[in-house]
Design an enzyme around this catalytic site. Structure first.
Site, mmCIF file in Angstrom:
data_model
loop_
_atom_site.group_PDB
_atom_site.id
_atom_site.type_symbol
_atom_site.label_atom_id
_atom_site.label_comp_id
_atom_site.label_asym_id
_atom_site.label_seq_id
_atom_site.Cartn_x
_atom_site.Cartn_y
_atom_site.Cartn_z
ATOM 1 C CG MET A 35 37.402 52.003 44.845
ATOM 2 S SD MET A 35 38.568 50.778 45.728
ATOM 3 C CE MET A 35 40.239 51.190 45.610
ATOM 4 C CG ASP A 75 41.082 45.816 42.136
ATOM 5 O OD1 ASP A 75 41.030 47.029 41.915
ATOM 6 O OD2 ASP A 75 41.508 45.123 43.283
ATOM 7 C CG HIS A 114 40.272 51.361 41.893
ATOM 8 N ND1 HIS A 114 40.358 50.214 42.343
ATOM 9 C CD2 HIS A 114 38.921 51.811 41.476
ATOM 10 C CE1 HIS A 114 39.136 49.810 42.617
ATOM 11 N NE2 HIS A 114 38.317 50.687 42.043
ATOM 12 C CG HIS A 128 45.614 48.742 41.191
ATOM 13 N ND1 HIS A 128 44.740 49.000 39.896
ATOM 14 C CD2 HIS A 128 44.732 48.818 41.980
ATOM 15 C CE1 HIS A 128 43.603 49.294 40.592
ATOM 16 N NE2 HIS A 128 43.367 48.895 41.684
ATOM 17 C CG MET A 141 35.755 46.888 41.851
ATOM 18 S SD MET A 141 37.187 47.076 41.947
ATOM 19 C CE MET A 141 37.271 46.450 43.792
ATOM 20 C CB SER A 183 46.651 46.574 44.760
ATOM 21 O OG SER A 183 46.253 47.285 45.949
ATOM 22 C CG ASP A 214 43.338 49.413 45.202
ATOM 23 O OD1 ASP A 214 43.738 48.618 45.629
ATOM 24 O OD2 ASP A 214 42.409 49.849 44.415
ATOM 25 C CG MET A 266 40.195 53.091 49.325
ATOM 26 S SD MET A 266 40.075 51.700 50.217
ATOM 27 C CE MET A 266 40.762 50.443 48.886
HETATM 28 C C1 DX5 Z 1 39.596 46.722 47.199
HETATM 29 C C2 DX5 Z 1 40.722 46.771 46.509
HETATM 30 C C3 DX5 Z 1 41.535 45.313 46.792
HETATM 31 C C4 DX5 Z 1 42.841 45.533 46.085
HETATM 32 C C5 DX5 Z 1 43.191 44.281 45.734
HETATM 33 O O1 DX5 Z 1 39.068 47.848 47.262
HETATM 34 O O2 DX5 Z 1 40.817 47.403 45.201
HETATM 35 O O3 DX5 Z 1 40.818 44.512 45.435
HETATM 36 O O4 DX5 Z 1 43.168 46.285 44.900
HETATM 37 O O5 DX5 Z 1 43.309 43.472 47.042
HETATM 38 P P1 DX5 Z 1 43.306 41.847 47.150
HETATM 39 O O6 DX5 Z 1 44.113 41.542 46.107
HETATM 40 O O7 DX5 Z 1 44.350 41.772 48.468
HETATM 41 O O8 DX5 Z 1 42.115 41.409 47.359
HETATM 42 ZN ZN ZN Z 2 41.616 48.619 43.077
#
Ligand code: DX5
Ligand code: ZN
Length: 215
Positions: free
Chosen positions: A68, A175, A66, A33, A137, A8, A35, A37
């Protein structure tokens, strides 16, 4: 059996994203990946389509988006145009998931659906015949570096049993808080998303192979 590993970028050095993406590919990552947001669905705010577009030419690896975000329907086409290979959105952020799944697939991308820790896994069951990925998640979405929520592990086996009964080849992605130790608790997952474990210390290639071969 070995896992696919999707680092990620949330935990990468944002000041040198191009270098990081290249280094992850050279280190043996399977997917990258992203993320995404929006500071509404989750408090954090990260990248948009222009950033993914700028990085597209730095790697041939699949860009696994992904979302969010509160309004995922607004971002499907922009991320498809920017060069995403798969787009996963949250079942909690959408009243009619099938419409978004179809929109993603009509853009020739893989479609994924994600569940937060408090959402039962059977919320995705009505859409399994249309999906390519289910993202479970294992932390509350919104930040990297959190602790793995071990009670989420049973969702992986519940989903795997359901997929086996349907003879489905949907990929199970996990994740949040993923390390070689926590990945052992979800042996039926196909793809591990990891941020903190890969970027915190040591070499990317060692960390990726530790994750890939931890079972
Ligand atoms: C949460 C993110 C995290 C990220 C991974 O919103 O989606 O889960 O991808 O983070 P680590 O591996 O640092 O938990
Ligand atoms: Zn993610």
């Amino acid at each position: 059996m070995s896992f696919l590993v999707a680092p990620s970028l949330l935990s990468s050095d944002f000041s040198q994203l191009g270098k990081e993406v290249k280094a992850l590919e050279q280190a043996g990552a399977d997917w990258i990946h992203w993320d995404i947001m929006d500071s509404h669905f989750v408090p954090n705010l990260t990248f948009g389509p222009p950033v993914l577009k700028a990085l597209r030419s730095f790697s041939l690896l699949p860009f696994d988006v992904h979302l969010m975000v509160e309004k995922p329907e607004k971002l499907i086409l922009p991320f498809a145009k920017a060069g995403a290979n798969s787009i996963t959105f949250h079942v909690e952020a959408c009243s009619k998931p099938i419409d978004l799944i179809n929109k993603i697939k009509s853009s020739n991308l893989k479609a994924g659906l994600s569940v937060k820790p408090n959402t039962p896994i059977d919320k995705v069951f009505p859409f399994l015949e249309n999906l390519d990925i289910v993202l479970i998640m294992t932390v509350e979405p919104g930040a990297g570096g959190q602790v793995f929520l071990k009670e989420q592990a049973k969702k992986v086996s519940l989903l795997k049993n359901k997929l086996n009964s349907l003879k489905s080849s949907i990929l199970i992605e996990v994740d949040g808080g993923i390390t070689p130790e926590t990945a052992k608790q979800v042996p039926q997952a196909d793809i591990l998303v990891a941020g903190n474990y890969i970027f915190k210390s040591g070499s990317y290639s060692d960390n990726i192979s530790q994750l890939r071969n931890c079972i």
